[in-house]
Scaffold this active site. Structure first.
Site, PDB file in Angstrom:
ATOM      1  N   ARG A 203       8.108 -37.784  55.906  1.00  0.00           N
ATOM      2  CA  ARG A 203       8.549 -38.447  57.136  1.00  0.00           C
ATOM      3  C   ARG A 203       7.504 -38.225  58.224  1.00  0.00           C
ATOM      4  O   ARG A 203       6.557 -37.479  58.035  1.00  0.00           O
ATOM      5  CB  ARG A 203       9.926 -37.907  57.558  1.00  0.00           C
ATOM      6  CG  ARG A 203       9.987 -36.381  57.459  1.00  0.00           C
ATOM      7  CD  ARG A 203      10.771 -35.722  58.502  1.00  0.00           C
ATOM      8  NE  ARG A 203      10.286 -35.983  59.828  1.00  0.00           N
ATOM      9  CZ  ARG A 203       9.234 -35.383  60.398  1.00  0.00           C
ATOM     10  NH1 ARG A 203       8.494 -34.495  59.736  1.00  0.00           N
ATOM     11  NH2 ARG A 203       8.872 -35.682  61.633  1.00  0.00           N
ATOM     12  N   GLY A 204       7.744 -38.863  59.390  1.00  0.00           N
ATOM     13  CA  GLY A 204       6.760 -38.806  60.461  1.00  0.00           C
ATOM     14  C   GLY A 204       5.825 -39.994  60.308  1.00  0.00           C
ATOM     15  O   GLY A 204       5.325 -40.244  59.198  1.00  0.00           O
ATOM     16  N   ALA A 205       5.594 -40.725  61.401  1.00  0.00           N
ATOM     17  CA  ALA A 205       4.919 -42.022  61.300  1.00  0.00           C
ATOM     18  C   ALA A 205       3.579 -41.995  60.545  1.00  0.00           C
ATOM     19  O   ALA A 205       3.398 -42.760  59.586  1.00  0.00           O
ATOM     20  CB  ALA A 205       4.758 -42.610  62.704  1.00  0.00           C
TER      21      ALA A 205
ATOM     22  N   GLN B  76      14.999 -32.182  62.661  1.00  0.00           N
ATOM     23  CA  GLN B  76      13.567 -32.013  62.393  1.00  0.00           C
ATOM     24  C   GLN B  76      12.981 -30.899  63.268  1.00  0.00           C
ATOM     25  O   GLN B  76      12.039 -30.223  62.867  1.00  0.00           O
ATOM     26  CB  GLN B  76      12.809 -33.325  62.660  1.00  0.00           C
ATOM     27  CG  GLN B  76      13.044 -34.417  61.641  1.00  0.00           C
ATOM     28  CD  GLN B  76      14.179 -35.343  62.053  1.00  0.00           C
ATOM     29  OE1 GLN B  76      15.079 -34.954  62.794  1.00  0.00           O
ATOM     30  NE2 GLN B  76      14.152 -36.569  61.576  1.00  0.00           N
TER      31      GLN B  76
ATOM     32  N   ASP C  52       6.599 -43.331  67.110  1.00  0.00           N
ATOM     33  CA  ASP C  52       6.680 -44.150  65.890  1.00  0.00           C
ATOM     34  C   ASP C  52       6.072 -45.524  66.081  1.00  0.00           C
ATOM     35  O   ASP C  52       5.561 -46.117  65.130  1.00  0.00           O
ATOM     36  CB  ASP C  52       8.121 -44.258  65.412  1.00  0.00           C
ATOM     37  CG  ASP C  52       8.484 -43.005  64.648  1.00  0.00           C
ATOM     38  OD1 ASP C  52       8.800 -41.992  65.302  1.00  0.00           O
ATOM     39  OD2 ASP C  52       8.388 -43.011  63.400  1.00  0.00           O
TER      40      ASP C  52
ATOM     41  N   ASN D  57      10.391 -43.498  69.634  1.00  0.00           N
ATOM     42  CA  ASN D  57      10.260 -42.181  68.982  1.00  0.00           C
ATOM     43  C   ASN D  57      11.673 -41.720  68.634  1.00  0.00           C
ATOM     44  O   ASN D  57      12.665 -42.410  68.921  1.00  0.00           O
ATOM     45  CB  ASN D  57       9.536 -41.192  69.902  1.00  0.00           C
ATOM     46  CG  ASN D  57       9.179 -39.904  69.175  1.00  0.00           C
ATOM     47  OD1 ASN D  57       8.639 -39.941  68.056  1.00  0.00           O
ATOM     48  ND2 ASN D  57       9.491 -38.758  69.741  1.00  0.00           N
ATOM     49  N   LYS D  58      11.756 -40.567  68.010  1.00  0.00           N
ATOM     50  CA  LYS D  58      13.034 -40.029  67.533  1.00  0.00           C
ATOM     51  C   LYS D  58      14.142 -40.138  68.579  1.00  0.00           C
ATOM     52  O   LYS D  58      13.912 -39.902  69.765  1.00  0.00           O
ATOM     53  CB  LYS D  58      12.807 -38.564  67.129  1.00  0.00           C
ATOM     54  CG  LYS D  58      14.018 -37.822  66.618  1.00  0.00           C
ATOM     55  CD  LYS D  58      14.730 -38.523  65.488  1.00  0.00           C
ATOM     56  CE  LYS D  58      13.852 -38.851  64.314  1.00  0.00           C
ATOM     57  NZ  LYS D  58      14.497 -39.837  63.378  1.00  0.00           N
TER      58      LYS D  58
HETATM   59  O1  MRU Z   1      12.755 -39.903  61.278  1.00  0.00           O
HETATM   60  P1  MRU Z   1      11.446 -39.172  61.309  1.00  0.00           P
HETATM   61  O2  MRU Z   1      11.588 -37.717  61.047  1.00  0.00           O
HETATM   62  O3  MRU Z   1      10.402 -39.836  60.441  1.00  0.00           O
HETATM   63  O4  MRU Z   1      10.959 -39.327  62.819  1.00  0.00           O
HETATM   64  C1  MRU Z   1       9.742 -38.761  63.185  1.00  0.00           C
HETATM   65  C2  MRU Z   1       9.437 -38.883  64.628  1.00  0.00           C
HETATM   66  O5  MRU Z   1      10.181 -39.454  65.387  1.00  0.00           O
HETATM   67  C3  MRU Z   1       8.114 -38.355  65.090  1.00  0.00           C
HETATM   68  O6  MRU Z   1       8.184 -37.910  66.411  1.00  0.00           O
HETATM   69  C4  MRU Z   1       7.059 -39.467  65.002  1.00  0.00           C
HETATM   70  O7  MRU Z   1       7.070 -40.086  63.766  1.00  0.00           O
HETATM   71  C5  MRU Z   1       5.694 -38.955  65.290  1.00  0.00           C
HETATM   72  S1  MRU Z   1       5.047 -37.950  64.015  1.00  0.00           S
HETATM   73  C6  MRU Z   1       3.464 -37.566  64.405  1.00  0.00           C
END
Ligand code: MRU
Length: 345
Positions: A48-50, A198, A239, A249-250
């Site tokens: 996970r994470g963009a 997270q 994201d 973002n989250k």
């Molecule tokens: O649902 P997730 O855990 O994939 O969400 C991740 C986030 O919102 C992060 O802040 C974002 O992807 C940036 S990661 C460098």
């Protein structure tokens, strides 16, 4: 400085990832050999994470492309296109996923006349290049943002924008790692980040490994801390960032941006250029993922609500550009007002 974690490793026949659903209790690595398994790993938040999603999806496409043993170029490209369409459905919000697939598509079509084995090699090399570029971007984001972390301050983080979310040091966490490496002393307040936690599960795990002082808080505690003047700066990841600076973002990021503005606390986004989607004018055009209600009604495997409780679970929200002081990127720090200069890069 060493990387905190090998989030994903490419091994030519398979992708190895650390299973983030098991952290911090179990540090288990899994081997992924098919595009379907990459799709499942992304959808199920094992990875996970963009930026990590972007690179993993590219390798998913490589796995599928390398499977083709025939000699029919049109068939190869038709399957390739189908696999791109399929991979795009893994998760809708992180722009990196679409960026990565578009890059592989471009490099394949630019070399249309080459043989199928050559094309398979070209696609793989492009995915490997993306991996390396992401790692380099993380370093530069860390270096560029580290000047914002002064001695003896407190920082607020949300979700996990660390090594686990990228191929390298992360985005917002990279800023902390570089500042710490330069000898700055500071504390990170870590939002737990309901419902998938997270922050509580992953960011604390990384900061502990790096030896950076941190304190876990419930998401709802942030405003109280700000009122007590205990937060000096907020740095989070992204994201998808639109042309006008509106940023997905989250879920919960928008709440923080609003309370930070109320308390006059600078709010920054740390993200690589691969997260910027200049084709979208503003945040209302960003597709927001809705995840199963069970993530809210259950804590792990334990239900915490009466049966059949209705739950609404958007995974992301959009923070308007006017609440964002700056974007920490690999090319420097930009304000929403001069984002257009980035577009030209
Ligand atoms: O649902 P997730 O855990 O994939 O969400 C991740 C986030 O919102 C992060 O802040 C974002 O992807 C940036 S990661 C460098």
């Amino acid at each position: 400085m060493d990387r905190i974690v090998k989030t994903l490793t490419w091994n030519k026949d398979y992708l190895e990832i650390i299973d983030q659903t098991l952290l911090p209790l179990d540090e288990k690595y899994i081997k992924i050999k098919t595009i379907e398994a990459v799709w499942e790993a992304i959808r199920g938040l094992h990875i996970r994470g963009a930026p990590a999603i972007g690179v993993a999806s590219a390798f998913g496409l490589v796995l599928a492309a390398k499977k083709y043993k025939g000699k029919n170029k049109d068939k190869f490209f038709s399957i390739f296109e189908d696999n791109i369409s399929y991979m795009k459905t893994a998760r809708p919000t992180a722009y990196n996923l679409f960026y990565g697939l578009a890059r592989l598509k471009k490099s394949a079509y630019e070399n249309y006349r080459k043989s199928i084995p050559e094309l398979q090699d070209i696609i793989e090399k492009e995915a490997e290049k993306m991996f390396d570029e992401d790692m380099e971007s993380c370093k530069n984001i860390g270096e560029n943002g580290s000047s914002l972390i002064k001695d003896n301050i407190n920082v607020l983080s949300h979700c996990n924008a660390g090594g686990l979310a990228t191929t390298g040091f992360g985005t917002s966490l990279s800023v902390f790692y570089f500042a710490w490496d330069k000898g700055r002393k500071f504390r990170v307040f870590v939002d737990e980040t309901r419902p998938v936690l997270q922050g509580a599960r992953l960011t604390t795990w990384e900061l502990k490994k790096a030896g950076i002082p941190h304190t876990l808080i419930c998401d709802s505690t942030a405003a109280f801390l700000m009122q007590q003047k205990k937060i000096d700066i907020v740095i989070v990841g992204a994201d998808r960032i639109c042309a006008n600076g509106d940023t997905a973002n989250k879920i919960g990021t928008y709440n923080i941006a609003v309370i930070a503005a109320y308390h006059k606390i600078p709010f920054y986004i740390a993200a690589p250029l691969s997260t910027f989607d200049f084709s979208l004018k503003s945040g209302d055009q960003i597709p927001i993922e809705e995840r199963p209600g069970e993530e809210v009604t259950d804590l792990g495997c334990i239900r915490i609500t009466p049966e059949e409780t209705d739950a609404y679970n958007p995974a992301f929200d959009v923070t308007p550009a006017k609440l964002i002081k700056g974007f920490i990127t690999e090319k420097g720090i930009f304000s929403p007002k001069n984002l257009f200069t980035l577009k030209k890069i």
